[in-house]
Design a protein around this motif. Structure first.
Motif, short mmCIF file in Angstrom:
data_model
loop_
_atom_site.label_atom_id
_atom_site.label_comp_id
_atom_site.label_asym_id
_atom_site.label_seq_id
_atom_site.Cartn_x
_atom_site.Cartn_y
_atom_site.Cartn_z
N THR A 11 0.84 -1.19 0.00
CA THR A 11 0.00 0.00 0.00
C THR A 11 0.88 1.25 0.00
N PRO A 12 0.31 2.38 -0.40
CA PRO A 12 1.07 3.63 -0.33
C PRO A 12 1.62 3.91 1.07
N ASN A 13 0.80 3.67 2.10
CA ASN A 13 1.28 3.94 3.45
C ASN A 13 2.38 2.98 3.89
N MET A 14 2.34 1.74 3.41
CA MET A 14 3.42 0.80 3.70
C MET A 14 4.71 1.34 3.07
N PHE A 15 4.62 1.81 1.84
CA PHE A 15 5.79 2.36 1.17
C PHE A 15 6.35 3.55 1.95
N PRO B 13 6.70 15.12 6.54
CA PRO B 13 5.63 16.04 6.97
C PRO B 13 4.45 15.99 6.01
N GLY B 14 3.27 16.24 6.57
CA GLY B 14 2.07 16.32 5.75
C GLY B 14 1.42 15.00 5.42
N VAL B 15 1.84 13.91 6.06
CA VAL B 15 1.27 12.60 5.80
C VAL B 15 0.17 12.31 6.82
N THR C 158 -8.28 7.11 4.83
CA THR C 158 -9.48 6.29 4.72
C THR C 158 -9.97 6.10 3.28
N ASP C 159 -9.36 6.83 2.34
CA ASP C 159 -9.80 6.67 0.95
C ASP C 159 -8.64 6.93 0.00
N LEU C 160 -8.89 6.68 -1.27
CA LEU C 160 -7.85 6.82 -2.29
C LEU C 160 -7.30 8.24 -2.36
N ALA C 161 -8.16 9.24 -2.21
CA ALA C 161 -7.70 10.64 -2.27
C ALA C 161 -6.69 10.93 -1.17
N MET C 162 -6.91 10.37 0.01
CA MET C 162 -5.97 10.58 1.12
C MET C 162 -4.64 9.86 0.85
N HIS C 163 -4.72 8.66 0.28
CA HIS C 163 -3.50 7.93 -0.08
C HIS C 163 -2.71 8.72 -1.13
N GLU C 164 -3.43 9.27 -2.10
CA GLU C 164 -2.77 10.08 -3.14
C GLU C 164 -2.11 11.32 -2.54
N ALA C 165 -2.79 11.97 -1.61
CA ALA C 165 -2.22 13.15 -0.94
C ALA C 165 -0.96 12.76 -0.16
N ASN C 166 -1.01 11.61 0.52
CA ASN C 166 0.16 11.14 1.26
C ASN C 166 1.34 10.87 0.32
N MET C 167 1.06 10.22 -0.80
CA MET C 167 2.14 9.93 -1.75
C MET C 167 2.66 11.24 -2.35
N GLY C 168 1.77 12.21 -2.57
CA GLY C 168 2.20 13.52 -3.04
C GLY C 168 3.13 14.19 -2.04
N ASP D 62 7.49 16.77 -10.16
CA ASP D 62 6.13 17.01 -10.65
C ASP D 62 5.73 16.08 -11.79
N HIS D 63 6.71 15.50 -12.46
CA HIS D 63 6.41 14.59 -13.57
C HIS D 63 5.95 13.21 -13.07
N ILE D 64 6.09 12.95 -11.77
CA ILE D 64 5.61 11.69 -11.18
C ILE D 64 4.29 11.99 -10.49
N HIS D 65 3.26 11.28 -10.86
CA HIS D 65 1.93 11.54 -10.33
C HIS D 65 1.56 10.51 -9.27
N SER D 66 1.14 11.00 -8.12
CA SER D 66 0.80 10.12 -7.01
C SER D 66 -0.37 9.20 -7.35
N ARG D 67 -1.27 9.64 -8.21
CA ARG D 67 -2.41 8.80 -8.59
C ARG D 67 -1.94 7.50 -9.25
N GLY D 68 -0.94 7.59 -10.12
CA GLY D 68 -0.42 6.39 -10.78
C GLY D 68 0.24 5.43 -9.82
N ILE D 69 0.86 5.94 -8.79
CA ILE D 69 1.51 5.10 -7.79
C ILE D 69 0.46 4.40 -6.93
N CYS D 70 -0.61 5.10 -6.63
CA CYS D 70 -1.63 4.58 -5.70
C CYS D 70 -2.61 3.61 -6.34
N GLN D 71 -2.69 3.58 -7.65
CA GLN D 71 -3.68 2.71 -8.29
C GLN D 71 -3.13 1.34 -8.56
#
Length: 123
Positions: free
Chosen positions: A64-68, A81-83, A88-98, A114-123
């Motif tokens: 999972t993103p949080n495991m990473f 910071p900022g994690v 509880t949802d995909l948007a929060m996981h994406e924000a954490n990866m961001g 900026d060329h790496i998108h957190s959405r692609g990592i989280c899906q």
């Protein structure tokens, strides 16, 4: 080495054609599963214990993103910071990866990621 769906058995000589072995989809899937299992075993036997992470995985899709983020923080002995520690949802996981990508870019390597998108990592 694997190129597309062809598996090269050895490096070709300049004067030879390219040696290949053609595998059908079932054989290739078996090899891919074996490689994935090797990485699962490696994560469970080496990476997670090295950072005192108690969880184990059965497949790479369980990373999972949080495991990473937790493994990253444990390896470097830092807290990103900022994690949100309890997403509880995909948007929060994406924000954490961001937040992680921003931290790596700004604090560790000094360049934008900026060329790496957190959405692609989280899906």
């Amino acid at each position: 080495w694997v190129v597309g769906r062809r598996v090269h058995t050895r490096m070709p000589h300049r004067d030879e054609g390219e040696p290949t072995v053609r595998w059908d989809d079932r054989q290739l899937e078996t090899v891919e599963d074996s490689i994935a299992q090797h990485y699962v075993d490696l994560v469970n036997s080496t990476l997670l214990p090295a950072v005192q992470f108690d969880d184990r995985i059965n497949s790479l899709s369980e990373c999972t993103p949080n495991m990473f983020i937790a493994v990253f923080e444990a390896m470097l002995g830092i807290r990103v910071p900022g994690v949100d520690r309890e997403p509880t949802d995909l948007a929060m996981h994406e924000a954490n990866m961001g937040a992680l990508l921003e931290f790596i870019g700004e604090q560790l390597i000094g360049t934008s990621l900026d060329h790496i998108h957190s959405r692609g990592i989280c899906q």
